[in-house]
Design a protein around this motif. Structure first.
Motif: not given
Ligand code: NCD
Length: 498
Positions: A397-400, A460-479
């Motif tokens: 992603s464009k995360v810098k 996509y979800h807010s990073a501080d949401s309950y759902f976001a915390r459940k995403i496995k590191p290998g599946n994480l996409i950050i915007f």
């Protein structure tokens, strides 16, 4: 211990046991520096110093010559092909094909890691911007160990420019691993950066408190300036001072008295109120580590001049304080005005010793990384190392990295460097740049587990949401932003805050 072919980019590249073992070899080098000329015979060290240096460069070069090796050197970016727009990676590959080991100092944070990633020979970081300077830390620790016989459980005050002083960053990571209690004394604009404190918390289990939270009386006994106080959370040792809410401290006494000291104390404590006062006042300091103002790293000369006007000075008068009675006064040098010449003859002054130890310490390091020497690791050595292997995020992603001085943001380097981050916390979502350690708190994330043929699930979800915390590191996409997410055809889920 065989350290052959290892790099020293950050002080965390060496375990506590390896540091202690290296020091035994440094003792041997210090005892007989002139009889080591067979150790690295036939080997070549490239000494690349793209920032000013006296001690580090000359002690590295002396060390290599004492070991019987040879030195090739470049000291000016303008005289190398970096000035023509060559990338650090290409330079590293080339120099790695000439020399057996590379020592590099560079103004960009993370530059030494890039050299280590591409050189194919051991690389030593001799200072990368404001990031780290691990071999200075080895000299500092060696000096303390010589005087105190131990590196464990010290009480150390750090003074001056803690924001841009790279030597203090490496030093506090090492001291944390040896269970030190640290007092950061810095005026506004010079404080220890948030990302360094963040690393102390996540990687070494430290907690910090603002001394301003203590009352005036307590502060006076603690230190003459406003300060940040950090105390080990683990291993369990009775903390002398309370911490931010949520941290349980071990001070017993009357809650009203703590409150009188301005301490927000919904806490339990186990020493008497009297003893608490005595400890606050007694606070003897083992080591006072002084830094000059790193004026070359300030945005403008006006800013540097302003900071210089109020810069704290360590002098004979300050050292009369009873907390400094047995204090080692240390400084990586060069000094400017922050450390008065009137303390040079004081037996507590260690700074010229620190510089002199640079040769035997670096002789030991070169001998080990070149595989020319091996030493046994003391068994007790590793007890307090607490290294966490965080999952790494290297998405597309464009995360810098937010640090404009990070190597991953430089025009010549973005062609081949993909930003990478350790995922150090989920609550709040915190990423740490693998090059420069700066932190990033992304706002929006998704899981790559969305598809299974259903495009409507691409959300996509807010990073501080309950759902976001459940995403496995290998599946994480950050915007980087909602626009970034939508640009990748993701739609907001019900876990996006409006
Ligand atoms: C330090 C550095 O370069 O970071 N010097 C050194 O290597 N001994 C400290 C400084 O320049 O202030």
């Amino acid at each position: 211990m065989n350290l052959a072919n290892r790099n020293l980019v950050t002080i965390d590249d060496l375990s506590n046991g390896e540091i202690e073992a290296l020091f035994s070899l440094a003792d041997e080098m210090a005892d007989s520096p002139r009889t080591q000329s067979g150790v690295c015979q036939g080997q070549i060290m490239a000494s690349l110093f793209f920032e000013p240096s006296t001690r580090t460069r000359l002690s590295f070069e002396t060390a290599m010559l004492r070991l019987g090796g040879r030195v090739i050197t470049a000291v000016d970016i303008g005289a190398t092909s970096l000035a023509k727009g060559e990338s650090i990676a290409d330079m590293a590959k080339v120099v790695g094909s000439y020399a057996d080991i590379i020592v590099i100092r560079h103004p960009w944070e993370g530059a030494a890691k890039v050299v280590a990633d591409y050189a194919g020979v051991p690389v030593i970081n001799a200072g990368d911007g404001s990031h780290e300077h691990p071999t200075q830390t080895l000299c500092d620790l060696y000096t303390i160990r010589k005087k105190r016989q131990t590196l464990r459980g010290l009480r150390i005050a750090l003074w001056g420019d803690l924001k841009h002083g790279r030597t203090v960053h490496s030093l506090i990571y090492a001291l944390a691993r040896f269970g030190a209690t640290m007092l950061f004394s810095a005026r506004a604009g010079l404080e220890m950066p948030e990302h360094v404190l963040g690393k102390l918390t996540t990687e070494y289990g430290y907690r910090s408190i603002e001394v301003n939270a203590l009352g005036e009386e307590a502060k006076r006994g603690l230190f003459p300036l406003d300060a940040m106080y950090v105390t080990p959370d683990r291993p369990h040792q009775p903390a002398m001072f309370p911490d931010i809410p949520g941290f349980s401290i071990q001070i017993k006494g009357d809650i009203e008295t703590l409150k009188k000291h301005g301490i927000n104390a919904s806490l339990h404590y186990n020493i008497s109120e009297n003893e608490f006062e005595i400890r606050l006042k007694k606070s003897e300091i083992d080591t006072l580590y002084v830094m000059r103002l790193q004026k070359e790293r300030r945005a403008s000369t006006e800013e540097a001049q302003e900071l210089k006007r109020n810069y704290p000075v360590v002098d004979k008068r300050l050292l009369k304080g009873k907390e400094f009675k047995k204090t080692l006064v240390m400084h990586p040098l060069p000094r400017v005005d922050e450390l008065a010449h009137d303390v040079d003859d004081d037996p507590r002054s260690m700074y010229f010793k620190q510089a002199a130890y640079g040769v035997p310490v670096r002789m030991a390091l070169l001998g080990l990384l070149l595989g020319a020497r091996e030493v046994p690791i003391p068994e007790k050595g590793d007890s307090s190392v607490r290294k966490v292997d965080y999952p790494v995020y290297a998405g597309d992603s464009k995360v810098k990295c937010p640090n404009t001085n990070c190597v991953s943001n430089q025009e010549t380097e973005v062609r081949y460097i993909k930003p990478e981050f350790k995922i150090v916390s989920r609550e709040p979502m915190t990423l740490r740049c693998v090059y420069c350690d700066h932190e990033l708190h992304p706002q929006y994330v998704a899981s790559s587990d969305w598809h299974e043929g259903k495009l409507e699930n691409k959300k996509y979800h807010s990073a501080d949401s309950y759902f976001a915390r459940k995403i496995k590191p290998g599946n994480l996409i950050i915007f980087a932003s909602e626009n970034d997410a939508q640009g990748h055809h993701f739609r907001p889920s019900s876990y996006v805050k409006q």
